[in-house]
Design an enzyme around this catalytic site. Sequence first.
Site, PDB file in Angstrom:
ATOM      1  N   GLU A   1      32.490  38.085  45.745  1.00 14.15           N
ATOM      2  CA  GLU A   1      31.458  38.042  44.922  1.00 14.15           C
ATOM      3  C   GLU A   1      31.078  36.585  44.395  1.00 14.15           C
ATOM      4  O   GLU A   1      29.294  36.376  44.290  1.00 14.15           O
ATOM      5  CB  GLU A   1      31.418  38.920  43.819  1.00 14.15           C
ATOM      6  CG  GLU A   1      31.462  40.235  44.341  1.00 14.15           C
ATOM      7  CD  GLU A   1      32.313  41.266  42.894  1.00 14.15           C
ATOM      8  OE1 GLU A   1      31.457  40.839  42.327  1.00 14.15           O
ATOM      9  OE2 GLU A   1      32.585  41.831  43.178  1.00 14.15           O
TER      10      GLU A   1
ATOM     11  N   ASP B   1      35.535  43.312  44.172  1.00 11.73           N
ATOM     12  CA  ASP B   1      36.056  43.865  43.593  1.00 11.73           C
ATOM     13  C   ASP B   1      36.059  44.656  43.500  1.00 11.73           C
ATOM     14  O   ASP B   1      35.510  46.089  43.900  1.00 11.73           O
ATOM     15  CB  ASP B   1      35.801  43.222  42.128  1.00 11.73           C
ATOM     16  CG  ASP B   1      35.591  41.650  41.646  1.00 11.73           C
ATOM     17  OD1 ASP B   1      36.304  40.417  42.312  1.00 11.73           O
ATOM     18  OD2 ASP B   1      35.168  41.714  40.994  1.00 11.73           O
TER      19      ASP B   1
ATOM     20  N   ASP C   1      36.659  47.688  42.053  1.00  6.08           N
ATOM     21  CA  ASP C   1      36.301  48.719  40.890  1.00  6.08           C
ATOM     22  C   ASP C   1      35.029  49.177  40.824  1.00  6.08           C
ATOM     23  O   ASP C   1      34.787  48.598  42.473  1.00  6.08           O
ATOM     24  CB  ASP C   1      36.605  47.404  39.361  1.00  6.08           C
ATOM     25  CG  ASP C   1      35.427  46.480  39.294  1.00  6.08           C
ATOM     26  OD1 ASP C   1      34.269  46.514  40.670  1.00  6.08           O
ATOM     27  OD2 ASP C   1      35.637  45.989  38.925  1.00  6.08           O
TER      28      ASP C   1
ATOM     29  N   GLU D   1      32.160  49.091  40.158  1.00  9.39           N
ATOM     30  CA  GLU D   1      31.208  48.434  40.565  1.00  9.39           C
ATOM     31  C   GLU D   1      30.780  47.175  41.680  1.00  9.39           C
ATOM     32  O   GLU D   1      30.109  46.696  42.545  1.00  9.39           O
ATOM     33  CB  GLU D   1      30.818  46.981  40.030  1.00  9.39           C
ATOM     34  CG  GLU D   1      29.835  46.554  39.545  1.00  9.39           C
ATOM     35  CD  GLU D   1      28.772  45.602  38.243  1.00  9.39           C
ATOM     36  OE1 GLU D   1      28.337  44.941  38.391  1.00  9.39           O
ATOM     37  OE2 GLU D   1      30.382  45.377  37.123  1.00  9.39           O
TER      38      GLU D   1
ATOM     39  N   TYR E   1      43.479  40.468  38.676  1.00 15.71           N
ATOM     40  CA  TYR E   1      42.196  41.118  38.781  1.00 15.71           C
ATOM     41  C   TYR E   1      42.598  41.306  36.641  1.00 15.71           C
ATOM     42  O   TYR E   1      42.439  41.912  36.202  1.00 15.71           O
ATOM     43  CB  TYR E   1      41.909  41.952  38.813  1.00 15.71           C
ATOM     44  CG  TYR E   1      40.603  42.321  39.182  1.00 15.71           C
ATOM     45  CD1 TYR E   1      39.473  41.214  39.241  1.00 15.71           C
ATOM     46  CD2 TYR E   1      39.253  43.349  38.664  1.00 15.71           C
ATOM     47  CE1 TYR E   1      37.992  41.038  39.207  1.00 15.71           C
ATOM     48  CE2 TYR E   1      38.050  43.237  38.529  1.00 15.71           C
ATOM     49  CZ  TYR E   1      37.358  42.880  38.467  1.00 15.71           C
ATOM     50  OH  TYR E   1      36.521  43.130  38.730  1.00 15.71           O
TER      51      TYR E   1
ATOM     52  N   ARG F   1      39.700  42.982  35.070  1.00 17.15           N
ATOM     53  CA  ARG F   1      38.949  44.089  34.275  1.00 17.15           C
ATOM     54  C   ARG F   1      39.958  45.020  35.124  1.00 17.15           C
ATOM     55  O   ARG F   1      39.554  45.371  35.582  1.00 17.15           O
ATOM     56  CB  ARG F   1      38.414  43.686  35.466  1.00 17.15           C
ATOM     57  CG  ARG F   1      36.785  42.927  34.266  1.00 17.15           C
ATOM     58  CD  ARG F   1      35.359  42.994  35.421  1.00 17.15           C
ATOM     59  NE  ARG F   1      34.418  42.040  34.379  1.00 17.15           N
ATOM     60  CZ  ARG F   1      33.577  40.899  35.014  1.00 17.15           C
ATOM     61  NH1 ARG F   1      34.703  40.613  35.790  1.00 17.15           N
ATOM     62  NH2 ARG F   1      33.266  40.303  34.140  1.00 17.15           N
TER      63      ARG F   1
ATOM     64  N   HIS G   1      44.379  48.887  39.414  1.00 19.19           N
ATOM     65  CA  HIS G   1      45.145  47.346  39.207  1.00 19.19           C
ATOM     66  C   HIS G   1      45.885  47.773  38.587  1.00 19.19           C
ATOM     67  O   HIS G   1      46.245  48.491  37.884  1.00 19.19           O
ATOM     68  CB  HIS G   1      43.819  46.656  38.653  1.00 19.19           C
ATOM     69  CG  HIS G   1      42.416  45.972  38.781  1.00 19.19           C
ATOM     70  ND1 HIS G   1      42.445  45.264  40.546  1.00 19.19           N
ATOM     71  CD2 HIS G   1      41.213  46.411  38.739  1.00 19.19           C
ATOM     72  CE1 HIS G   1      41.115  45.602  40.724  1.00 19.19           C
ATOM     73  NE2 HIS G   1      40.028  46.231  39.684  1.00 19.19           N
TER      74      HIS G   1
END
Length: 958
Positions: free
Chosen positions: A18, A104, A106, A108, A334, A336, A381
């Site tokens: 990203e 990532d 997750d 999103e 990570y 988040r 995570h």
Amino acid sequence: MSPTSETAKGGRRLVIVESPAKAKTIKGYLGPGYVVEASVGHIRDLPNGAAEVPDKYTGEVRRLGVDVEHDFQPIYVVNADKKAQVKKLKELLAESDELFLATDEDREGEAIAWHLQEVLKPKVPVHRMVFHEITKDAIRDAVANPRQLNQRMVDAQETRRILDRLYGYEVSPVLWKKVMPRLSAGRVQSVATRLVVERERERIAFRSAEYWDLTGTFGTGRPGDASDPSTLVARLNTVDGRRVAQGRDFGSNGQLKNADVLHLDEANARALAAALADSSFAVRSVESKPYRRSPYAPFRTTTLQQEASRKLGFGAKATMQVAQKLYENGFITYMRTDSTVLSDTAVAAARAQVTQLYGADYLPAQPRVYAGKVKNAQEAHEAIRPSGDRFRTPAETGLTGDQFKLYELIWKRTVASQMKDATGNSVTVKIGGTASDGRDAEFTASGKTITFHGFMKAYVEGADDPNAELDDRERRLPQVAEGDALTAEEITADGHATKPPARYTEASLVKELEEREIGRPSTYASIIGTILDRGYVFKKGTALVPSFLSFAVVNLLEKHFGRLVDYDFTAKMEDDLDRIARGEAQSVPWLKRFYFGAEGAEGGAGGDADALGGLKELVTDLGAIDAREISSFPVGDGIVLRVGRYGPYVERGEKDAEGHQRADVPADLAPDELSVEYAQELFDRPSGEFQLGKDPVTGHEIVAKDGRYGPYVTEVLPEGTPKTGKNAVKPRTASLFKTMSLDTVTLEDALKLMSLPRVVGTDAEGVEITAQNGRYGPYLKKGTDSRSLESEDQLFTITLDEALAIYAQPKVRGRAAAKPPLKELGTDPVSERPVVVKDGRFGPYVTDGETNATLRRDDDVETITPERGYELLAEKRAKGPAKKTAKKAPAKKAAAKKTTTAKKTAAKKTTAAKTATAKTATTKTAAKKTATAKTAAAKKTAAAKATASATATAASEE
């Protein structure tokens, strides 16, 4: 499989992450057979405005970017600023044999990976590469063990995105029509704003109560030492068996909740203190209990934001920006995450450091396991921890500034989570005596001793209440036993007043949202940023204060869209979205129920409340919404606070009626500070238009006014004077000097001000010198050469000789002499340097000598607190240094010069025919350049239109 050796033989692999920073770090762990490139966030999304929607879509689809009539099909467009990057990725993919989508892990991130696959349309094998830390082993393991794209996660994220688009794009226009243009509503931001507004309402309704008690200092008669003090301080607990009222016994109305408690007023408290002055006291009881405190769980997103706010003074946004850099550069996992779980590798690393740094006595026999407390935790995570299978101590990282501070916080918390409990004893001592009037008084003192600090050797959590006692704080009491006689060395009567509930800070608002299960923790930082940017909330120190505008917005939403800002309904929506993510509910039926209120559709979306209909029905009939009513709030004594298009104001009586009064309210006034008395002060202040008289030269009326940018004077032009067109006449206008005020300015002052700029004279070469008042103060101007003046009065008094003397001095190109600070704030908790407020070219700013941060619109030099200053510096540090654009113009000019010289030389040697050919070629080249320029201009125009459309239409997510 070794990614470095076998890949080179097997072909080339494209890895897409990203961010460029992450790409750079990962590239270092992979071999020459890998190309690592960044998508730079989302490459495709719902359109930001109608201008971005393809021409084939019309009507509601074009407005919303979602086809609500056809199963809520989203219209995705490649972001204008990402088209070049998409082109680059396609070119790299064309030369690759495999594609690894490494966004990532997750929802999103999964959605971004899906969008990349949809846009790039790869014809080579595609793998989903996931990892939660950026270390060599983690990256190589991720390459060797990829998985497939998780379509359920993609669908869940898409449903959220569509829901937020429908909410924002349908409700925001209602706010534009009924409150003020350019406002926004959002599924979570509106609820967060309501929380802040409700807390302010509680403060407005709050009525303080006064209560008194006694504090006694009692001596044991022994010398005493650190382990056995000679005195103890105790507070009055009961009188004749009745408990003495404390703050917790009063309601928000200032009345006692329980009539059985004894409410002491000042007279009674002082009388009792005097009656106890010569009394004998003895220990009535000593109660000792074992004390045990377990370590805190490792950080997850919200607890990191809260603790960074308490200990480092970071806002939620600044915390996430710093954490992002630490993650991308391989220092932490990570950031988040909803999880408090540590991997076996992390537990082993933490336990090893406990033994190494604190000794085996601080290591529990078994590793500690922390169960997840967050409902519907989705992120796959670990907790936020130092990366790797061996934790680097903060000193080993080489980090500095904010990154060092945040890493140290994470490192300490992680290590402490694997240490033994802190143990000790808590003691309560009751002391009794009889007053001279016969009343029995009992005092209580409590203490705490820690015999083994355990995890507290490494880390102690902060508190939201600055007056709260931290876990490692000891209170040692004398070693006394029941029946021991004590001497009253001093007994004082103390007065107290109950306080209104504290305003939210960023940390406590994050905590409240999470406890109510509203929104996702990973979005809280952006949500708080949105309500601050929209002007719904402003800061006083660290406190979040709602603006009067937010009162109007929340009032409208509560009265006409109550379900959409209901806390339980919003949390239920979160549950429904999580059910869709788990495959327990279908997206389209749920969206139909939410938007259309369709009967019998699958999904929860509000239960019985759906009898009110769907969102579309709610926003269709706006006739029942009285714009004036929802923006009006009674203050008292016939005074009403109204929120107008140009800001809040107070009003008494009807417009144009006798006795009507109106006055603007300062934008930074906290709503709970607006009282009848303050409103009357505003009415009594000079306002409106002050007629100063007529200009003796022109005959025009001269008036003084208070405008958006401060007080000013202007002339009133005769009726019929053209205001537009080529013959338009603008009235002379001038701002008042800082030393002037509206109620003292005279006609003479006004005429002098409007005479500026003043011609001082001409220099020896005939160049005119003028004295002018500008944005940065008074100055002289001669051609393009400007020189500052020391005061505004010099504009009228400076002579030509004085001006020439100023110009005779060399112009100061460097920094001017440093101005003294406007205010000293204290020591920054991050840089540990003194922080002051200074006056700069672009206004006041805070600085610690290393970092400068300009004060925001709502910050005031007089009222700014140290905490607010530290927060501004933290946000500035988190942004990093400003990027400097390399200057390439000189090189281009040099190249052009060489080319021109070469052409001239060649031209002399060519024949007429060659010259003609060259001219033809030149003409074609010029035509080509012109066409290119026109195309570029057209693109810029289109982009500008798209931006304008987006600005007019956009509403914030969540």
